[in-house]
Design a protein around this motif. Structure first.
Motif, mmCIF file in Angstrom:
data_model
loop_
_atom_site.group_PDB
_atom_site.id
_atom_site.type_symbol
_atom_site.label_atom_id
_atom_site.label_comp_id
_atom_site.label_asym_id
_atom_site.label_seq_id
_atom_site.Cartn_x
_atom_site.Cartn_y
_atom_site.Cartn_z
ATOM 1 N N LYS A 89 -84.308 -8.911 30.593
ATOM 2 C CA LYS A 89 -83.351 -8.919 29.413
ATOM 3 C C LYS A 89 -82.499 -10.048 29.293
ATOM 4 C CE LYS A 89 -79.326 -6.503 30.210
ATOM 5 N NZ LYS A 89 -78.508 -5.528 30.402
ATOM 6 N N GLU A 90 -82.139 -10.598 30.418
ATOM 7 C CA GLU A 90 -81.437 -12.173 30.244
ATOM 8 C C GLU A 90 -82.202 -13.266 29.606
ATOM 9 O OE1 GLU A 90 -78.105 -13.560 30.429
ATOM 10 O OE2 GLU A 90 -78.217 -11.731 31.628
ATOM 11 N N SER A 91 -83.422 -12.983 29.961
ATOM 12 C CA SER A 91 -84.446 -14.085 29.333
ATOM 13 C C SER A 91 -84.650 -13.707 27.710
ATOM 14 C CB SER A 91 -85.888 -14.148 30.091
ATOM 15 O OG SER A 91 -86.509 -13.176 29.677
ATOM 16 N N LEU A 92 -84.673 -12.488 27.477
ATOM 17 C CA LEU A 92 -85.007 -12.286 26.114
ATOM 18 C C LEU A 92 -83.707 -12.318 25.292
ATOM 19 C CD1 LEU A 92 -86.839 -8.654 26.531
ATOM 20 C CD2 LEU A 92 -87.760 -10.755 25.587
ATOM 21 N N LEU A 93 -82.475 -12.139 25.962
ATOM 22 C CA LEU A 93 -81.221 -12.346 25.291
ATOM 23 C C LEU A 93 -81.135 -14.073 24.918
ATOM 24 C CD1 LEU A 93 -78.791 -10.004 27.220
ATOM 25 C CD2 LEU A 93 -79.558 -9.830 24.770
ATOM 26 N N GLU A 94 -81.291 -14.705 25.752
ATOM 27 C CA GLU A 94 -81.369 -16.070 25.772
ATOM 28 C C GLU A 94 -82.440 -16.433 24.523
ATOM 29 O OE1 GLU A 94 -82.343 -20.032 28.558
ATOM 30 O OE2 GLU A 94 -81.181 -18.388 29.411
ATOM 31 N N GLU A 95 -83.641 -16.310 24.739
ATOM 32 C CA GLU A 95 -84.539 -16.511 23.843
ATOM 33 C C GLU A 95 -84.335 -16.036 22.217
ATOM 34 O OE1 GLU A 95 -88.061 -18.293 22.849
ATOM 35 O OE2 GLU A 95 -87.546 -18.307 24.999
ATOM 36 N N ASN A 97 -81.286 -15.781 21.250
ATOM 37 C CA ASN A 97 -79.936 -16.317 20.987
ATOM 38 C C ASN A 97 -79.040 -15.053 20.876
ATOM 39 O OD1 ASN A 97 -78.124 -18.346 20.934
ATOM 40 N ND2 ASN A 97 -78.431 -18.657 18.576
ATOM 41 N N LEU A 98 -79.117 -14.185 21.513
ATOM 42 C CA LEU A 98 -77.950 -13.059 21.335
ATOM 43 C C LEU A 98 -77.321 -13.105 22.496
ATOM 44 C CD1 LEU A 98 -80.747 -10.241 20.708
ATOM 45 C CD2 LEU A 98 -79.248 -11.274 18.982
ATOM 46 N N ASN A 99 -76.045 -12.813 22.223
ATOM 47 C CA ASN A 99 -74.731 -12.931 23.176
ATOM 48 C C ASN A 99 -74.646 -11.659 24.300
ATOM 49 O OD1 ASN A 99 -71.806 -11.962 24.168
ATOM 50 N ND2 ASN A 99 -71.607 -14.045 22.987
#
Length: 173
Positions: A89-95, A97-99
């Motif tokens: 999830k952390e990598s998907l949020l970063e990819e 660009n979601l806070n």
């Protein structure tokens, strides 16, 4: 994974969030009977099978992604699976660009929509008549509760479910 990420990037941010909410709910709510996480089927288990949403690209990609995850992460949501999901999830949020803070806040609203969906024990068309809400408003509440207006949620609960609706804000002193 790359195909799924490419698909996610093609969506607007609300649908990206919805997809991630569904994945999160699949991990954390799988054993919680208060929430209906079998996305796309009717909550009253009519013989209608899957509703139209399951046949959309969005739900096809969701299902395809679930079956592509190694180590059966979404079928056995134990502590290791939860830890693996948090990393993913952390990598998907970063990819995307979601806070993360906004994700967590809106996820809580998404859970309200899921809970309401479990309480609706009839078709959306019947519920629309009872609640005096359009089908699109019902979809918005159940699928994207974080975008719904409080008045629409009030009508859903009061008119549709016939239950009391109360917002309770606690003040810290």
């Amino acid at each position: 994974m790359e195909e799924f990420l490419k698909y996610l990037k093609s969506l607007d941010s609300n649908r990206q969030m919805r997809m991630l909410f569904m994945l999160e709910a699949g991990i954390y709510l799988s054993d919680n009977c208060d929430y209906y996480t079998d996305f796309g089927t009717y909550p009253d288990y009519q013989n209608l099978g899957f509703d139209k949403q399951v046949r959309t690209s969005f739900y096809k990609q969701y299902s395809k992604f679930l079956f592509s995850i190694p180590d059966d992460m979404f079928n056995k949501p134990d502590e290791k699976a939860k830890s693996d999901w948090e990393i993913l999830k952390e990598s998907l949020l970063e990819e995307l660009n979601l806070n993360r803070e906004i994700f967590e806040y809106q996820y809580q609203s998404f859970l309200i929509g899921l809970r309401l969906k479990t309480m609706r024990m009839c078709s959306k068309k019947e519920f629309s008549t009872r609640s005096n809400l359009s089908l699109s408003k019902i979809n918005q509440i159940e699928d994207y509760c974080f975008l719904a207006k409080v008045n629409d949620i009030f009508m859903y609960v009061k008119n549709g479910l016939g239950q009391e609706f109360k917002l309770d804000f606690l003040r810290k002193v």
